[in-house]
Design an enzyme around this catalytic site. Structure first.
Site, PDB file in Angstrom:
ATOM      1  N   ASP A 202       0.854  -1.197   0.000  1.00  0.00           N
ATOM      2  CA  ASP A 202       0.000   0.000   0.000  1.00  0.00           C
ATOM      3  C   ASP A 202       0.887   1.243   0.000  1.00  0.00           C
ATOM      4  O   ASP A 202       2.112   1.166   0.157  1.00  0.00           O
ATOM      5  CB  ASP A 202      -0.929  -0.018   1.231  1.00  0.00           C
ATOM      6  CG  ASP A 202      -2.232   0.747   1.012  1.00  0.00           C
ATOM      7  OD1 ASP A 202      -2.193   1.857   0.450  1.00  0.00           O
ATOM      8  OD2 ASP A 202      -3.301   0.247   1.427  1.00  0.00           O
ATOM      9  N   GLY A 228       4.548   0.929  -1.456  1.00  0.00           N
ATOM     10  CA  GLY A 228       4.654   1.011  -2.907  1.00  0.00           C
ATOM     11  C   GLY A 228       3.404   1.579  -3.544  1.00  0.00           C
ATOM     12  O   GLY A 228       2.396   1.815  -2.873  1.00  0.00           O
ATOM     13  N   HIS A 248     -12.676  -1.227  -8.442  1.00  0.00           N
ATOM     14  CA  HIS A 248     -13.770  -0.308  -8.826  1.00  0.00           C
ATOM     15  C   HIS A 248     -13.338   1.158  -8.876  1.00  0.00           C
ATOM     16  O   HIS A 248     -14.021   1.980  -9.472  1.00  0.00           O
ATOM     17  CB  HIS A 248     -15.019  -0.513  -7.939  1.00  0.00           C
ATOM     18  CG  HIS A 248     -14.942   0.028  -6.560  1.00  0.00           C
ATOM     19  ND1 HIS A 248     -16.074   0.306  -5.800  1.00  0.00           N
ATOM     20  CD2 HIS A 248     -13.890   0.351  -5.772  1.00  0.00           C
ATOM     21  CE1 HIS A 248     -15.712   0.757  -4.617  1.00  0.00           C
ATOM     22  NE2 HIS A 248     -14.406   0.796  -4.573  1.00  0.00           N
TER      23      HIS A 248
HETATM   24  C1  LIG Z   1     -10.923   1.611  -0.771  1.00  0.00           C
HETATM   25  S1  LIG Z   1      -9.453   1.183   0.062  1.00  0.00           S
HETATM   26  C2  LIG Z   1      -9.607  -0.559   0.206  1.00  0.00           C
HETATM   27  C3  LIG Z   1      -9.066  -1.090   1.489  1.00  0.00           C
HETATM   28  C4  LIG Z   1      -9.191  -2.582   1.722  1.00  0.00           C
HETATM   29  N1  LIG Z   1      -8.602  -3.363   0.667  1.00  0.00           N
HETATM   30  C5  LIG Z   1     -10.617  -3.000   1.935  1.00  0.00           C
HETATM   31  O1  LIG Z   1     -11.206  -3.629   1.055  1.00  0.00           O
HETATM   32  O2  LIG Z   1     -11.174  -2.698   3.002  1.00  0.00           O
HETATM   33  C6  LIG Z   1      -8.255   1.392  -1.217  1.00  0.00           C
HETATM   34  C7  LIG Z   1      -6.837   1.119  -0.773  1.00  0.00           C
HETATM   35  O3  LIG Z   1      -5.978   1.236  -1.912  1.00  0.00           O
HETATM   36  C8  LIG Z   1      -4.817   1.940  -1.548  1.00  0.00           C
HETATM   37  N2  LIG Z   1      -4.251   2.576  -2.740  1.00  0.00           N
HETATM   38  C9  LIG Z   1      -4.783   3.591  -3.473  1.00  0.00           C
HETATM   39  N3  LIG Z   1      -3.988   3.900  -4.504  1.00  0.00           N
HETATM   40  C10 LIG Z   1      -2.909   3.067  -4.415  1.00  0.00           C
HETATM   41  C11 LIG Z   1      -1.732   2.903  -5.205  1.00  0.00           C
HETATM   42  N4  LIG Z   1      -1.534   3.662  -6.287  1.00  0.00           N
HETATM   43  N5  LIG Z   1      -0.848   1.939  -4.834  1.00  0.00           N
HETATM   44  C12 LIG Z   1      -1.068   1.167  -3.744  1.00  0.00           C
HETATM   45  N6  LIG Z   1      -2.177   1.265  -2.955  1.00  0.00           N
HETATM   46  C13 LIG Z   1      -3.086   2.216  -3.301  1.00  0.00           C
HETATM   47  C14 LIG Z   1      -5.315   2.929  -0.528  1.00  0.00           C
HETATM   48  O4  LIG Z   1      -4.274   3.432   0.283  1.00  0.00           O
HETATM   49  C15 LIG Z   1      -6.314   2.092   0.259  1.00  0.00           C
HETATM   50  O5  LIG Z   1      -5.705   1.389   1.309  1.00  0.00           O
END
Ligand SMILES: C[S@@+](CC[C@H](N)C(=O)[O-])C[C@H]1O[C@@H](n2cnc3c(N)ncnc32)[C@H](O)[C@@H]1O
Length: 339
Positions: A202, A228, A248
């Site tokens: 993340d 990352g 999504h």
């Molecule tokens: C909507 S949350 C989902 C959290 C978890 N997987 C859940 O289902 O409860 C989206 C996650 O994607 C991570 N995220 C967003 N853009 C990202 C990127 N470019 N690289 C890595 N992680 C990313 C955010 O920090 C966040 O933790």
């Protein structure tokens, strides 16, 4: 005698004025009403004083919340219902209100421009006025970030427990959760399966909040953080890759890129688990999933929700030899792809 059901306007009016319900409830969360009542029942006068409410509508506000089923009233004392007490008291670890606070602060207003979004196809959040959008607005503010990540844990808890239970973890040893946030899923999987070790891949700001939660659950020796950005880096390798509420957020080409990266990160026989409020294949039942997709219109330049069938097809195109869709809980389902 006619067997036809009487046609009434009830549903039409409930649909049209549903925002009354949502806003009354969101204001209660914003005011911290449920947190005040978590220490014991209070009278209207006492609540008015603590929440600084004008006398004109305080009683109607509180009694509306009784009628909506989140407060109880007995002998002029108001108390939380059990679910409100567990999920809406800011002092409990189970607090889900962070999500709702943000929905109240940001989304409630943004959804007012849904028609414009439908006409233009453009997001209606901070992006419209030159701001950064969902993640930038949350991740620039440490308090919001913590509330958001904690809120994600709560929102995904049912699905996380179901994945820990339904997926054949005995066949695998390692897992990487892509965008694993606070670590809700990884913690549930590791608590249920002592042989599993894993990592959360993340954005760097998430690291300390993840590590704190993992430590609270006594899993620091089995779960680590890999900082990352999945647009710039490969996904780290593991027997199982998970993606919850990730696909999504992004457009089709970005979704396909993430699935291809997950495929590359897996060994032969490895599994990808994608989960969120998958829309039913007929696109007529999972209203939450369909409305979530409209929320992606409001929040993102190209994101949209999708059916299990859509995701299975993208997985096959990415090279996965086998896919299956399984319902988890409530509106959530998972798609499992085997390399
Ligand atoms: C909507 S949350 C989902 C959290 C978890 N997987 C859940 O289902 O409860 C989206 C996650 O994607 C991570 N995220 C967003 N853009 C990202 C990127 N470019 N690289 C890595 N992680 C990313 C955010 O920090 C966040 O933790």
């Amino acid at each position: 005698m006619s067997t036809k059901m009487a046609v009434t306007p009830d549903k039409i009016m409930q649909l049209g004025l549903g925002f009354w319900t949502a806003k009354t409830f969101l204001s209660a969360v914003e005011l911290g009403l449920f947190t005040e009542l978590a220490n014991g029942p209070l009278t209207e006068d006492e609540l008015r004083r603590r929440l600084q409410l004008h006398p004109r509508s305080a009683r109607d506000f509180l009694d509306a919340l009784v009628a909506l089923g989140v407060l109880e009233r007995e002998n002029d004392l108001y108390r939380n219902t059990p679910d409100a007490d567990l999920f809406l008291d800011r002092n409990k670890l189970s607090y889900l209100g962070g999500m709702l606070e943000m929905a109240n602060e940001r989304l409630y207003g943004f959804w007012g421009s849904l028609t414009e979004g439908l006409r233009t196809g453009l997001p209606q959040n901070e992006i419209k006025t030159g701001g950064g959008g969902l993640f930038e607005s949350i991740y620039g503010d440490p308090d919001r970030l913590r509330l958001f990540l904690r809120g994600m844990t709560g929102l995904s808890m049912g699905a996380s427990k179901a994945i820990a239970e339904k997926f054949p973890w005995a066949d695998y040893k390692t897992v990487v959760d892509v965008g694993g946030a606070q670590g809700g899923l990884l913690v549930q999987v590791c608590l249920a399966h002592p042989h599993i070790t894993g990592a959360n891949f993340d954005l760097s700001v998430v690291g300390p909040i993840f590590e704190e939660y993992v430590a609270q659950n006594g899993l620091s020796d089995r779960l680590k953080f890999i900082e990352g950005n999945f647009f710039e880096q490969s996904i780290p390798g593991a027997d199982v890759i998970t993606m919850g509420h990730i696909l999504h957020d992004w457009n089709l080409a970005e979704k396909q890129m993430l699935l291809a990266k997950a495929y590359d990160a897996l060994p032969d026989g490895g599994a990808l688990i994608v989960f969120e409020a998958l829309i039913d294949d007929e696109r007529r039942q999972n209203a939450f999933g369909l409305l979530m997709s409209l929320n992606m219109l409001i929040e993102t330049p190209g994101g949209f929700d999708y059916t299990g069938k859509d995701c299975s097809q993208w997985m096959r195109e990415a090279g996965f030899r086998e896919t299956r869709v399984e319902h988890l809980i409530g509106p959530d389902s998972m798609v499992v792809g085997i390399k």
